[in-house]
Write an enzyme that holds these catalytic residues in place. Structure first.
Site, PDB file in Angstrom:
ATOM      1  N   HIS A 153      39.644  90.667   1.691  1.00  0.00           N
ATOM      2  CA  HIS A 153      39.408  89.565   2.631  1.00  0.00           C
ATOM      3  C   HIS A 153      38.285  89.889   3.599  1.00  0.00           C
ATOM      4  CE1 HIS A 153      43.233  88.333   0.900  1.00  0.00           C
ATOM      5  NE2 HIS A 153      42.644  87.148   0.978  1.00  0.00           N
TER       6      HIS A 153
ATOM      7  N   ARG B 132      41.440  78.610   4.159  1.00  0.00           N
ATOM      8  CA  ARG B 132      42.310  79.777   4.364  1.00  0.00           C
ATOM      9  C   ARG B 132      42.833  79.744   5.807  1.00  0.00           C
ATOM     10  NH1 ARG B 132      38.253  82.399   0.727  1.00  0.00           N
ATOM     11  NH2 ARG B 132      39.397  83.471  -0.922  1.00  0.00           N
TER      12      ARG B 132
ATOM     13  N   ARG C 293      45.499  75.502   2.787  1.00  0.00           N
ATOM     14  CA  ARG C 293      46.449  76.477   2.249  1.00  0.00           C
ATOM     15  C   ARG C 293      47.380  76.915   3.367  1.00  0.00           C
ATOM     16  NH1 ARG C 293      44.576  81.908  -0.445  1.00  0.00           N
ATOM     17  NH2 ARG C 293      43.991  82.520   1.647  1.00  0.00           N
TER      18      ARG C 293
ATOM     19  N   GLU D 115      48.471  82.769  -8.690  1.00  0.00           N
ATOM     20  CA  GLU D 115      47.892  84.043  -8.255  1.00  0.00           C
ATOM     21  C   GLU D 115      48.634  85.248  -8.812  1.00  0.00           C
ATOM     22  OE1 GLU D 115      45.962  83.769  -4.172  1.00  0.00           O
ATOM     23  OE2 GLU D 115      47.959  82.990  -3.818  1.00  0.00           O
TER      24      GLU D 115
ATOM     25  N   ASN E 258      41.282  86.098  -7.414  1.00  0.00           N
ATOM     26  CA  ASN E 258      41.222  87.393  -6.715  1.00  0.00           C
ATOM     27  C   ASN E 258      42.574  88.095  -6.805  1.00  0.00           C
ATOM     28  OD1 ASN E 258      38.784  86.378  -5.944  1.00  0.00           O
ATOM     29  ND2 ASN E 258      39.470  85.742  -3.917  1.00  0.00           N
ATOM     30  N   ASP E 259      43.625  87.317  -6.505  1.00  0.00           N
ATOM     31  CA  ASP E 259      44.956  87.918  -6.577  1.00  0.00           C
ATOM     32  C   ASP E 259      45.471  87.985  -8.010  1.00  0.00           C
ATOM     33  OD1 ASP E 259      45.764  88.802  -4.019  1.00  0.00           O
ATOM     34  OD2 ASP E 259      45.721  86.722  -3.364  1.00  0.00           O
TER      35      ASP E 259
ATOM     36  N   ARG F 239      43.242  95.103  -4.462  1.00  0.00           N
ATOM     37  CA  ARG F 239      41.858  94.605  -4.387  1.00  0.00           C
ATOM     38  C   ARG F 239      41.086  95.150  -3.199  1.00  0.00           C
ATOM     39  NH1 ARG F 239      43.280  88.302  -2.732  1.00  0.00           N
ATOM     40  NH2 ARG F 239      41.237  88.158  -1.816  1.00  0.00           N
TER      41      ARG F 239
ATOM     42  N   CYS G  75      39.750  78.729  -7.487  1.00  0.00           N
ATOM     43  CA  CYS G  75      39.205  78.904  -6.138  1.00  0.00           C
ATOM     44  C   CYS G  75      38.992  80.376  -5.786  1.00  0.00           C
ATOM     45  CB  CYS G  75      40.086  78.227  -5.099  1.00  0.00           C
ATOM     46  SG  CYS G  75      41.712  78.969  -4.954  1.00  0.00           S
TER      47      CYS G  75
HETATM   48  C1  PEP Z   1      42.590  84.303  -4.537  1.00  0.00           C
HETATM   49  O1  PEP Z   1      43.502  85.126  -4.491  1.00  0.00           O
HETATM   50  O2  PEP Z   1      41.813  84.190  -5.515  1.00  0.00           O
HETATM   51  C2  PEP Z   1      42.360  83.393  -3.414  1.00  0.00           C
HETATM   52  C3  PEP Z   1      41.510  82.396  -3.510  1.00  0.00           C
HETATM   53  O3  PEP Z   1      43.027  83.640  -2.253  1.00  0.00           O
HETATM   54  P1  PEP Z   1      42.631  84.850  -1.262  1.00  0.00           P
HETATM   55  O4  PEP Z   1      41.322  85.424  -1.736  1.00  0.00           O
HETATM   56  O5  PEP Z   1      42.536  84.304   0.116  1.00  0.00           O
HETATM   57  O6  PEP Z   1      43.775  85.792  -1.427  1.00  0.00           O
HETATM   58 MG    MG Z   2      44.963  84.941  -2.903  1.00  0.00          MG
END
Ligand code: PEP
Ligand code: MG
Length: 598
Positions: free
Chosen positions: A204, A311, A347, A456, A479-480, A490, A527
């Site tokens: 993040h 977010r 979200r 996710e 990402n998750d 990550r 996303c």
């Molecule tokens: C993700 O996990 O891809 C996502 C968009 O949420 P964040 O990056 O805020 O965890």
């Molecule tokens: Mg996420």
């Protein structure tokens, strides 16, 4: 022009582009080191934490040493050896253990008491060289404190005053997302970018850097050893490199590239008002990911079709009082108003893992100060929807604020990190309860507000047929999804090389999710950061994706790419890639396609 040690370091580039500035080295904030007393029965546990942290740092230093480039200056090696010696010295290794036993305090506290004691002794030394070695002791202690935080970056101390009139490149062991929020609010800092020794490219912290448009390199091990205060530093985020004190010729090349990129951006702006389409005329929606309400401006500037991910947790961080319902309402409504009827997906709070509330804010939720033991696996702990379901008042307050904002535009609710159907049912029940509360107060909301979920975790990706029965849309948080599919933190640079978005298992989960939604006629978007990667555009298109959500700065480059793609070729590519099992081969195919389109 250049002075000081020359060299370069590799890491992971964040935000495209190049930044040039003078280095400023940051240290962790001592104020933020957690201090609490422990029970006598916990002494061994606390000493164990300290021993583990020393071992982690010992390995970290070994790892840095083995990764030194052959052309790196000899002092770098000498400093690493010195840090290993300091780490092994009984004054640092033993004394804090005695403090834990004697004073019944936690490891971080013991370590900082001993640090202050040692610094005082150094300050009294006549010899200037030796006196300055207290900086090295401090750096070693920072590493241990960081290791004790088990992946959660400790905050850094950002001085009240920084050299005015200079473009700065901040160099830190790690930055927490809250630090980046703080930097963003500092109008007095002319920040060119930052370099961290730890951290992954989809942490993040990295995502926030992107939202600030700041080129950065994360996971650049040894940065604080090679780089000295005031060195001239170039961040080349496109090549994943930091160049320290470049030659005049190198610098001239970088400035030329900065000019070329500026010209390309001007060209791209011409696409702003055009609907994204493939070569064969299929319309594609490009939405923006935002972190704070004011980012809606960037989304509009880029001509986004809506906000695909707001977010909201960033409204809750870096502050001691949590936002009230009204404050949240203002924030959500301002985005909704700014987007003039285009959809805005808010979200619900995704707090936990690397996004933490301050201790005082946690206390206001009844969580208590200095919880005796940090969670051992924060990414697998009470995060996102789990957090909200554990604190109903927190959740209901946010839901009421979102519902009220749905009156002034097209607002949708997006729920992060779902894994169980019972979580979906609980969310729906909480939304119903929040609506009821608003009706009792005679406050308005959009009765048909849509509720969707993020895919996710693999469990969600494998449950699409069930999810789509209860949710109006899905959005893949890659990402998750990558983190949880491959079991890779990550935010942890030591495993960043295993974080592979082209792993066949990841690609299959994404493809299956898209197909499942198409079959059920439920809108699906991506996303995660992948949506904004040029090399992924065609592959995702071929998997059937028609809605992408990304950082605003990526919208125009992705639109330009889409104009050159055809659905037929994309489908052929996706079928080929999904049959392939070697990520290296997949990568080279995708890169070749992007290179050919330039
Ligand atoms: C993700 O996990 O891809 C996502 C968009 O949420 P964040 O990056 O805020 O965890
Ligand atoms: Mg996420």
């Amino acid at each position: 022009m250049a002075h000081g040690r020359r060299g370069s370091l590799a890491g992971s580039g964040v935000t495209h582009g190049i930044a040039v500035g003078r280095a400023h080295l940051l240290a962790p904030s001592e104020l933020d080191v957690r201090q609490y007393t422990i029970e006598r029965r916990d002494v061994l546990h606390e000493i164990g934490r300290l021993t583990t942290a020393f071992n982690v740092v010992r390995e970290e230093l070994e790892h840095l040493k083995s990764g030194i480039a052959p052309n790196a200056p000899s002092e770098v090696l000498a400093f690493l050896d010195l840090h290993r010696l300091i780490l092994g010295d009984a004054l640092l290794a033993e004394a804090p253990r005695d403090l834990i036993r004697g004073k019944l305090i936690n490891a971080e506290w013991a370590l900082t008491i001993q640090l202050e004691h040692l610094v005082k002794q150094f300050d009294a030394i006549d010899d200037e060289y030796l006196r300055e070695r207290s900086t090295d002791v401090r750096q070693v202690v920072e590493r241990v404190v960081n290791a004790l935080s088990e992946g959660r970056p400790t905050r850094v101390a950002i001085p009240k005053q920084l050299a005015a009139g200079k473009r700065l490149v901040l160099i830190a062991q790690d930055l927490a997302p809250a630090d980046v929020l703080h930097l963003r609010d500092r109008a007095d800092i002319d920040l060119a970018g930052f370099v961290t020794e730890l951290g992954g490219p989809t942490s993040h912290t990295a995502i926030l850097a992107r939202s600030l448009g700041l080129p950065a390199i994360v996971g650049a091990g040894g940065a604080r050893v090679l780089i000295e205060e005031n060195d001239l530093v170039v961040i080349d985020a496109d090549s994943d490199a930091v160049i320290v004190n470049p030659s005049d010729d190198e610098l001239a090349d970088f400035y030329q590239r900065i000019r070329d990129e500026g010209e390309h951006r001007v060209q791209l702006r011409k696409l702003r008002g055009r609907q994204a389409r493939t070569k064969d005329g299929i319309a594609i929606e490009l939405h923006a990911n935002i972190e704070l309400p004011e980012d809606a401006r960037d989304a509009l500037e880029a001509g986004a079709d809506g906000i695909g991910l707001f977010r909201s947790e960033f409204l809750f961080m870096d502050r001691d009082e949590l936002p009230t319902e009204n404050e949240q309402y203002e924030a959500y409504a301002s985005v909704s108003r700014a987007m003039k009827g285009k959809p805005v997906l808010i979200r619900t709070l995704d707090i936990g893992a690397d996004k933490v509330l301050t201790e005082t804010a946690r206390e206001s939720l009844g969580l208590g100060r200095g919880a005796p033991r940090p969670e051992s696996n924060p990414a697998l702990g009470l995060r996102a929807i789990r957090y909200c379901l554990a604190y109903p008042e927190l959740f209901l307050t946010q839901l009421r604020a979102i519902l009220r904002a749905s009156e002034v535009g097209t607002v949708r609710i997006l729920v992060p990190m779902l894994a169980h159907m019972h979580e979906v049912e609980q969310v729906l029940a909480f939304v119903a309860q929040a609506k009821q509360q608003l009706r009792e107060r005679k406050q308005k909301y959009d009765g048909r507000i849509q509720i969707g979920g993020m895919v996710e975790v693999p469990a969600a990706a494998l449950s699409v047929p069930q999810l789509v029965k209860r949710l109006k849309f899905l959005s893949i948080g890659t990402n998750d999804l990558i983190q949880y599919t491959l079991a890779i933190d990550r935010a942890d640079s030591s495993v960043a090389h295993l974080y592979d978005h082209l792993h066949p298992a990841v690609l299959r989960l994404i493809s299956q999710t898209i197909k499942g939604c198409i079959k059920a006629k439920v809108p699906i978007s991506v996303c995660g950061e992948l949506a904004g990667e040029l090399e992924m555009t065609e592959l995702l298109l071929g998997m059937g994706l028609r809605q992408y959500s990304m950082h605003p700065s990526q919208i125009l480059p992705i639109k330009e790419r889409l104009f050159g793609l055809s659905i037929k070729d994309a489908a052929r590519l996706s079928a080929k890639v999904l049959r392939e099992s070697d990520p290296v081969k997949i990568k080279s195919v995708l890169e070749r396609l992007v290179a050919r389109s330039r």
